[in-house]
Design an enzyme around this catalytic site. Structure first.
Site, mmCIF file in Angstrom:
data_model
loop_
_atom_site.group_PDB
_atom_site.id
_atom_site.type_symbol
_atom_site.label_atom_id
_atom_site.label_comp_id
_atom_site.label_asym_id
_atom_site.label_seq_id
_atom_site.Cartn_x
_atom_site.Cartn_y
_atom_site.Cartn_z
ATOM 1 N NE ARG A 35 -4.251 -1.592 1.784
ATOM 2 C CZ ARG A 35 -5.078 -2.117 2.683
ATOM 3 N NH1 ARG A 35 -4.830 -1.978 3.958
ATOM 4 N NH2 ARG A 35 -6.142 -2.758 2.290
ATOM 5 C CE LYS A 221 -21.152 -17.340 5.130
ATOM 6 N NZ LYS A 221 -21.233 -16.548 6.347
ATOM 7 N N GLY A 377 -9.870 -9.235 -2.063
ATOM 8 C CA GLY A 377 -8.723 -9.804 -1.354
ATOM 9 C C GLY A 377 -8.255 -11.161 -1.826
HETATM 10 P P1 AMP Z 1 -14.915 -14.437 0.030
HETATM 11 O O1 AMP Z 1 -14.226 -13.759 1.181
HETATM 12 O O2 AMP Z 1 -16.386 -14.517 0.142
HETATM 13 O O3 AMP Z 1 -14.427 -13.965 -1.314
HETATM 14 O O4 AMP Z 1 -14.477 -15.964 0.142
HETATM 15 C C1 AMP Z 1 -13.170 -16.399 0.082
HETATM 16 C C2 AMP Z 1 -13.085 -17.673 0.858
HETATM 17 O O5 AMP Z 1 -13.957 -18.612 0.278
HETATM 18 C C3 AMP Z 1 -11.710 -18.309 0.844
HETATM 19 O O6 AMP Z 1 -11.189 -18.265 2.143
HETATM 20 C C4 AMP Z 1 -11.986 -19.725 0.413
HETATM 21 O O7 AMP Z 1 -11.306 -20.684 1.192
HETATM 22 C C5 AMP Z 1 -13.476 -19.887 0.619
HETATM 23 N N1 AMP Z 1 -14.039 -20.931 -0.220
HETATM 24 C C6 AMP Z 1 -13.959 -21.039 -1.551
HETATM 25 N N2 AMP Z 1 -14.528 -22.179 -1.977
HETATM 26 C C7 AMP Z 1 -14.982 -22.825 -0.881
HETATM 27 C C8 AMP Z 1 -15.659 -24.071 -0.675
HETATM 28 N N3 AMP Z 1 -15.947 -24.867 -1.684
HETATM 29 N N4 AMP Z 1 -15.964 -24.406 0.593
HETATM 30 C C9 AMP Z 1 -15.650 -23.583 1.616
HETATM 31 N N5 AMP Z 1 -15.031 -22.390 1.485
HETATM 32 C C10 AMP Z 1 -14.688 -22.029 0.255
#
Ligand code: AMP
Length: 420
Positions: A35, A221, A377
């Site tokens: 940053r 999610k 991120g």
């Molecule tokens: P986000 O912060 O919503 O972009 O999610 C990122 C996180 O989603 C990462 O830490 C991944 O480990 C998790 N993730 C991706 N695919 C899966 C999955 N199939 N089951 C559980 N967690 C997941």
């Protein structure tokens, strides 16, 4: 509107809002200075024009003055990167800051102490009791808004020109990111290079789109990505759904997902997004196979199964090889690509394959002339991990700010300067 390229800072005192919210270890060493480095071109341009710098940032989420969050910890690194000794003001408001900024000569720089030592920066009252009466809360909010204006006015008084290079906080209407701009005329407020590059990259993708446009949405999610997906459904040709959110879609469509991560209260939403995609002629691309595990760990037993036939006791932790091919074919035929979120639990070495395949397909498309924007991120962490960040057209530094921008929201830090 002024631009940093055209503006001559000679004889000007620039108040530059940067996002130097860098991670520190327990001894206050910077563990990642990305940053700081990202804002250096802006700071150097001002100095080399013969201007002087008042550098302002937040660090962490302090509740009042907290040594742990002092910007003193990063003063040395900033001096090193700028190649000049940078002065420090122990308080961003008050006599010391006033005097030190007044004393600045051409080519000199001053770093102000953490802006968020004051609640007025955010304009939100701190320390209110949870059960405080409504009138008390309303009065405190009003008072803090007034303090915020005062703070912005004082910060503005140090300088002759305002530069915002803090894209990471552009979605916040804080004293130093937005309100301060009211105290400069249109010829004396502008974006720094980083901010301008971020805006250009997002607008290239969302406004001046070259088709076909493919967005890859991953992550855990669907609930955290609804607004983005809805906005993208009016713009993309292909929407690839990946990561943990896949299983909510698969379940909604009647598939078996075993113990995979799912949001049971979002099944209807998934169906409505599928409907919207159809209405908008968007090619919604879902996984056809999954790499499943018998527990949530890197060393779990694994197998590849059709995406909608995951047995009980197993969970999908990444896409399978057929899906990798399917996603890659869509990506490689695209001219504009946006990637947000991994295809699986990329933190586990055995489940990085899908994210890597997506990353490599984006590299190929970019080599063939596509514009690729990587943001959020975890997809940034992915391209860094795979050593391909330099092969993308643009890797965003903004987390929440980027997501809100892609959702189609007007960001206060941007509006304060260009009016929209
Ligand atoms: P986000 O912060 O919503 O972009 O999610 C990122 C996180 O989603 C990462 O830490 C991944 O480990 C998790 N993730 C991706 N695919 C899966 C999955 N199939 N089951 C559980 N967690 C997941």
């Amino acid at each position: 509107m002024q631009t940093i390229d055209k503006f001559n800072f000679s004889g000007q005192k620039a108040f530059v809002r940067v996002d130097f919210n860098v991670p520190l270890d327990e001894k206050f060493n910077i563990t990642d200075d990305t940053r700081i480095r990202a804002a250096i071109p802006t700071l150097k341009k001002i100095l080399s024009d013969g201007g002087s710098l008042i550098i302002a940032s937040h660090l962490g989420r302090p509740d009042g003055v907290t040594g742990k969050y002092s910007l003193k910890h990063i003063l040395g690194r900033i001096s090193e990167l700028l190649g000049i000794p940078v002065e420090f003001a122990n308080d961003c408001l008050g006599t010391e800051a006033v005097e030190k900024s007044a004393a600045l000569k051409a080519g000199q720089a001053l770093l102000l102490e953490n802006l968020r030592f004051y609640a007025a920066e955010e304009g939100k009252p701190r320390g209110l009791a949870k059960d405080a009466p409504e009138e008390e809360v309303a009065a405190a909010k009003k008072a803090e808004k007034a303090n915020q204006k005062e703070m912005a006015k004082q910060l503005a008084s140090y300088a002759t020109v305002y530069v915002n290079d803090a894209f990471g906080t552009a979605h916040r209407a804080h004293a130093s990111t937005a309100i301060i701009a009211d105290y400069f005329d249109v010829e004396h407020k502008l974006f720094g290079y980083l901010m301008q590059n971020e805006i250009d990259a997002v607008e290239k993708v969302l406004k001046n789109t070259v088709h076909p446009f493919t967005a890859i949405m991953g992550g855990s999610k669907v609930s955290s990505k609804i607004d983005i997906i809805e906005n993208l459904l009016t713009k993309v040709d292909n929407l690839i759904i990946a990561g943990g959110m896949t299983y909510t879609f698969t379940k909604a469509l009647g598939g078996k997902i075993g113990n995979s991560i799912v949001e049971d209260d979002k099944l209807e939403l998934a169906l409505s997004l599928i409907r919207k995609a159809k209405e908008n002629n968007v090619n919604l691309v879902l996984a056809v196979d999954a790499k499943i595990a018998d527990n949530f760990s890197n060393d779990a037993n694994t197998q590849i199964v059709p995406a909608d036939e995951i047995p009980e006791g197993w969970e999908g932790l990444d896409i399978g090889p057929e899906t990798e091919k399917k996603f890659a074919a869509v990506i490689e035929a695209s001219k504009t690509i946006l990637w947000n979120g991994p295809t699986g639990v990329f933190e586990f070495e055995n489940f990085t394959g899908g994210s890597k395949a997506v990353g490599m397909a984006i590299v190929k498309a970019t080599d063939n002339g596509a514009f690729s924007l990587i943001g959020g991120g975890d997809s940034v962490a992915c391209v860094n991990k795979f050593g391909i960040a330099g092969k993308m057209s643009y890797v965003s530094t903004g987390g929440g700010a980027l997501l809100e921008f892609i959702e189609g929201k007007v960001l206060p830090g941007i509006k304060a300067i260009r009016g929209y």
